[in-house]
Enzyme design. Structure first.
Site: not given
Ligand code: ADP
Length: 396
Positions: A9, A88, A177, A237, A382
């Site tokens: 990742n 990823r 996601h 965010r 994941e």
């Protein structure tokens, strides 16, 4: 059994990695390279429960992967079982609706999606190219955060702006996601097969946070959009806000558009409201100690989450299952409790005792028996999905 997969990742300044075995069930090695691009980049390895840290002489993605390669050279027992590498990749645009074996054409297409994810895709490509040089015989697979949401209908994914922005620039909702949502949908299916034909909302609440509506095991709506800035309030965010705020920010403080966007990406959300931290745990501790602003930030986060869940529920045929996952979703009793309180209007009934006394590392049912919907806490994985996609693609 020879089925070890190296999962990569690769972020803009960090690179997480893991080696998974037994169809992704065993974690053999895990680690992270951090502060890439700076003079004090480092790399951590955790193998056989022992952690070691090293400074990186070359603090680039290539430097980190070169160090990982030399770890493999020193551990032939692991290396001889390695059969592939799964990456990823953040943005697959409209090109990728599933994971793919990486060839020259796939690299060109992933690079072409960089305009949609300028911070992420170039880092992903750096990781892929470095692996290609260092492990030339191993097949590589790309697993996209956006792919699971390619099933969205136009009515959900278009923004109500002039159509030529979609036609010419492919400006639309993509959602993120996706690998986590796909994992949760499958995990729920294993727990109860009827859920594969039901309406499910998953709230993936971490530093980045989004929700997804899943009908018949396909994504039908999600809160993140063209970029991961859209949707609900997050750690740093803002999530969705009135776009005119950008204009006021730029004029009142004489800032450029990029500076204003930086504020919305890095200085807003839980951090912006609390003026203390983006970290849910820190804010919960502060709230318990009487910090009103930490409580306000957390309550806003819960309210935004509930509103986004309610909004996504309108895309379902029926609302049967609600799942919390991600660092906050899996761990915060307070957030789950507040979100469910706001969703009582939709029939959600939380069993407070079950919500408090979870068994870690497994699926927990936390709704009352009399409730219309089942509410779950399910840890996401994941890396497992990336490893499984890699095995399935390279063995076919
Ligand atoms: P990322 O989006 O970076 O992958 P994670 O899914 O790791 O984020 O989630 C990180 C968030 O989870 C942080 O806000 C952290 O405070 C929160 N978290 C982790 N453990 C707990 C806990 N026990 N209680 C409340 N929040 C927690």
């Amino acid at each position: 059994m020879n089925d070890f997969i190296l999962v990569i990742n690769s972020g803009s300044s960090s690179l997480k990695f893991a080696v998974l075995a037994k169809r992704g069930q065993d974690v053999i090695l895990e680690g992270i390279a951090q502060r890439l691009g700076s003079s004090n980049a480092s790399i951590d390895f955790k193998f056989n429960k022992i952690k070691e840290s090293h400074l990186l002489e070359i603090g680039s993605h290539q430097g980190a992967l070169t160090r990982i390669k030399s770890w493999f050279d020193q551990h032939p027992d692991v290396t001889q079982n390695l059969i592939g590498i799964g990456h990823r990749v953040v943005h697959g645009g409209e090109t990728f609706s599933r994971s793919v074996i990486i060839d020259d054409n796939a690299i060109i297409e992933i690079e072409a999606c960089s305009s949609l994810a300028p911070l992420h895709n170039p880092a992903n490509v750096k990781g892929i190219k470095a692996c290609h040089t260092l492990f030339p015989t191993l097949p590589q697979v790309a697993v996209f955060d956006t792919a699971f949401h390619q099933s969205l209908q136009q009515v959900q994914y278009l923004y109500p702006i002039p159509m030529h922005f979609y036609r010419e620039q492919t400006l639309r909702k993509y959602g993120f996601h996706g690998t986590s949502y796909r994992y949760i949908s499958q995990a729920l299916g294993h727990l109860d097969r009827k859920t594969l034909l039901q309406g499910i909302i998953v709230a993936h609440l971490g530093n980045g946070a989004s929700v997804c509506a899943i009908q018949n095991a396909e994504s039908v709506d999600t809160s993140m959009g063209l970029t991961p800035l859209d949707g609900l309030m997050m750690g740093t965010r803002s999530g969705s806000i009135d776009p005119m705020i950008l204009s006021f920010m730029a004029k009142s403080e004489e800032k450029s558009l990029d500076e204003c966007l930086n504020i919305l990406n890095k200085e807003s959300g839980l951090l912006g409201i609390s003026e203390l931290s983006n970290d849910c745990r820190t804010l919960e501790d502060a709230m318990k100690a009487g910090d009103e602003r930490a409580k306000l930030a957390l309550d806003m986060f819960c309210s935004h989450t509930a509103k986004n869940i309610a909004s996504c529920a309108t895309s379902l045929n029926s609302f049967d299952q609600l799942v919390f996952t991600g660092g906050i979703g899996e761990n915060s009793v307070y957030v789950r409790s507040q979100v469910c309180k706001s969703l009582a209007i939709l029939g959600i009934k939380l069993d407070q005792q079950a919500n408090t006394n979870l068994t870690r590392g497994q699926a927990n049912l936390i709704s009352k028996e009399s409730a219309e919907q089942s509410v779950w806490v399910i840890p996401t994985n994941e890396e497992l999905m990336i490893a499984l996609d890699t095995i399935n693609l390279i063995q076919n």
